[in-house]
Design a protein around this motif. Structure first.
Motif, PDB file in Angstrom:
ATOM      1  N   GLN A 200      -5.282  -5.664   4.400  1.00 25.67           N
ATOM      2  CA  GLN A 200      -5.953  -6.440   3.661  1.00 25.67           C
ATOM      3  C   GLN A 200      -4.479  -6.593   2.496  1.00 25.67           C
ATOM      4  OE1 GLN A 200      -7.657  -2.748   2.577  1.00 25.67           O
ATOM      5  NE2 GLN A 200      -6.254  -1.881   1.591  1.00 25.67           N
TER       6      GLN A 200
ATOM      7  N   HIS B  90      -8.636  -2.928  -1.878  1.00 29.73           N
ATOM      8  CA  HIS B  90      -9.658  -1.964  -1.178  1.00 29.73           C
ATOM      9  C   HIS B  90     -10.801  -2.270  -1.394  1.00 29.73           C
ATOM     10  CE1 HIS B  90      -5.826  -0.370  -1.682  1.00 29.73           C
ATOM     11  NE2 HIS B  90      -5.674   0.203  -0.820  1.00 29.73           N
TER      12      HIS B  90
ATOM     13  N   CYS C 219       0.585  -1.628   0.195  1.00 29.50           N
ATOM     14  CA  CYS C 219       0.092  -0.024  -0.058  1.00 29.50           C
ATOM     15  C   CYS C 219       1.035   1.334  -0.185  1.00 29.50           C
ATOM     16  CB  CYS C 219      -1.010  -0.058   1.160  1.00 29.50           C
ATOM     17  SG  CYS C 219      -1.886   1.620   1.006  1.00 29.50           S
TER      18      CYS C 219
ATOM     19  N   ARG D 159       3.130  -1.668  -7.425  1.00 27.71           N
ATOM     20  CA  ARG D 159       2.449  -0.719  -7.036  1.00 27.71           C
ATOM     21  C   ARG D 159       3.585  -0.242  -5.868  1.00 27.71           C
ATOM     22  NH1 ARG D 159      -2.794   0.125  -4.261  1.00 27.71           N
ATOM     23  NH2 ARG D 159      -1.559   0.867  -3.004  1.00 27.71           N
TER      24      ARG D 159
ATOM     25  N   GLU E 187      -2.522  -5.578  -3.076  1.00 22.18           N
ATOM     26  CA  GLU E 187      -1.473  -4.788  -1.715  1.00 22.18           C
ATOM     27  C   GLU E 187      -0.856  -6.179  -1.937  1.00 22.18           C
ATOM     28  OE1 GLU E 187      -2.795  -1.200  -0.837  1.00 22.18           O
ATOM     29  OE2 GLU E 187      -4.002  -2.194   0.369  1.00 22.18           O
TER      30      GLU E 187
ATOM     31  N   LYS F 195       0.347   9.446   0.953  1.00 27.06           N
ATOM     32  CA  LYS F 195      -1.085   8.848   1.072  1.00 27.06           C
ATOM     33  C   LYS F 195      -2.503   9.479   1.185  1.00 27.06           C
ATOM     34  CE  LYS F 195      -0.975   4.667   0.745  1.00 27.06           C
ATOM     35  NZ  LYS F 195      -1.704   4.396  -0.486  1.00 27.06           N
TER      36      LYS F 195
ATOM     37  N   ASP G 238      -3.362  -0.256   5.553  1.00 31.37           N
ATOM     38  CA  ASP G 238      -3.672  -1.483   4.829  1.00 31.37           C
ATOM     39  C   ASP G 238      -2.983  -2.779   5.079  1.00 31.37           C
ATOM     40  OD1 ASP G 238      -5.715   0.193   4.168  1.00 31.37           O
ATOM     41  OD2 ASP G 238      -4.546   0.753   2.185  1.00 31.37           O
TER      42      ASP G 238
HETATM   43 MN    MN Z   1      -3.666   1.087  -0.020  1.00 33.74          MN
END
Ligand code: MN
Ligand code: PEP
Length: 337
Positions: free
Chosen positions: A312, A272, A102, A126, A298, A131, A309
């Motif tokens: 997740q 997400h 993330c 990524r 992620e 943020k 994050d």
């Molecule tokens: Mn994220």
């Protein structure tokens, strides 16, 4: 568009309405039923605010027939748009997987994750350096330093970089360090930012806002394309519903809908949408089955310590297992991964 006139309408008001439409350059076709008068209004209504006609008291209802978007419309360009990111083609026969943390936290952290996702078959890396956090006290990202880390590691593993831009003041740095500019859900309708993105030719990953309709999302893509940048990749990342079990509700129906009305590639962000790592695999496989052009997932080697994050984020091993299954499924939908 079609304009239906009220039963008890004042004829002078109807005449004023018709003159107004003619002055705007529209052709009018009338149709008189037993109880209602209906007018077909023909011309380019894309930029026309149909609601403005309710200012004429004789108007009962207005139905738009033409979509308000043009450049994103499949009626304007029937073949699929394929976006080339340093040789990686998004929107074609290949399902492209973008993976990474993330947030960029350190060189070592990105290095470990990039190496792992590359080995598992991810095609792009990524990582967020800027943020968009709900709380100003949450981790805000490393900024430009983070972009430089992504750039260096992208070169090391031959992985093009996807990172989120929040402010037009940073566009120059993103042009230098990043291969795909992500516009996050929270900025999907930041129209002044979208206009700036229309002036460059770097590919844009446009996420759907969590409270936006598909049409509003496509209109945001239209903003970028209207400015001259045709390199737009759409990304569904879940929308707000009443369901608290997941962070958002993945609107998987966007895939066939977007594929029908637009020629742009559409990818899915299951991370997400789910908000929980143990749902990510199922949502990823469902996305491929639905016809998505790719995934953005992620991944973190120590999710329990992630700056954002972690809940997740998949561990590299789980990501690898997901890629194995995704590869098998891809062949079933006549694609490769
Ligand atoms: Mn994220
Ligand atoms: C992200 O990709 O880390 C992110 C903040 O995404 P979204 O804009 O979809 O919330």
């Amino acid at each position: 568009m079609i304009v239906k006139i009220k039963r008890d309408a004042d004829q002078q008001d109807v005449t004023n309405l018709l003159n107004h439409l003619k002055d705007l350059g529209f052709d009018i076709h009338s149709s008189f039923g037993e109880t209602y008068q209906v007018y077909g209004v023909v011309g380019d209504t894309a930029g026309f605010d149909t609601r403005s006609l309710y200012g004429f008291h004789c108007v009962d209802s207005v139905i738009r027939i033409q979509e308000p978007f043009k450049k994103v419309n499949r009626k304007i360009k029937s073949e699929d748009t394929i976006i080339d990111v340093n040789g990686v083609k998004i929107g074609g026969k290949e399902i492209v997987v973008i993976a990474g943390p993330c947030s960029v936290e350190s060189y070592e952290q990105v290095d470990i994750i990039a190496k792992a996702v590359k080995e598992s078959g991810a095609k792009l890396l990524r990582g967020g350096a800027f943020k968009p956090r709900t709380s100003p006290y949450s981790y805000q990202g490393m900024g430009i330093e983070g972009l430089k880390i992504l750039y260096d590691i992208g070169k090391k593993y031959d992985l093009p970089i996807v990172s989120e831009l929040m402010d037009k003041d940073n566009i120059e740095d993103f042009l230098k360090y990043v291969d795909v500019i992500q516009i996050g859900a929270r900025n999907m309708q930041n129209f002044s930012l979208l206009k700036e993105l229309g002036k460059i030719d770097k590919p844009i990953l446009l996420k759907r806002g969590f409270s936006n309709t598909i049409e509003e999302w496509l209109m945001s893509a239209e903003y970028i394309m209207a400015g001259g940048n045709n390199n737009v990749i759409l990304c569904e990342r879940g929308i707000r519903t009443f369901e608290p079990y997941t962070r958002n509700t993945l609107d998987i129906s966007t895939v066939p809908i977007v594929k029908k009305v637009s020629h742009l590639p559409v990818i899915i962000d299951p991370s997400h949408a789910a908000g929980k790592w143990d749902l990510v695999e199922s949502l990823s496989l469902a996305s491929i089955a639905a016809g998505a052009d790719g995934l953005i997932i992620e991944v973190h080697h120590e999710p329990e310590k992630a700056f954002s994050d972690g809940a997740q984020s998949l561990k590299p091993k789980k990501f690898d297992a997901l890629m194995e299954k995704a590869r098998i499924l891809a062949t079933a939908v006549d694609k490769k991964l």
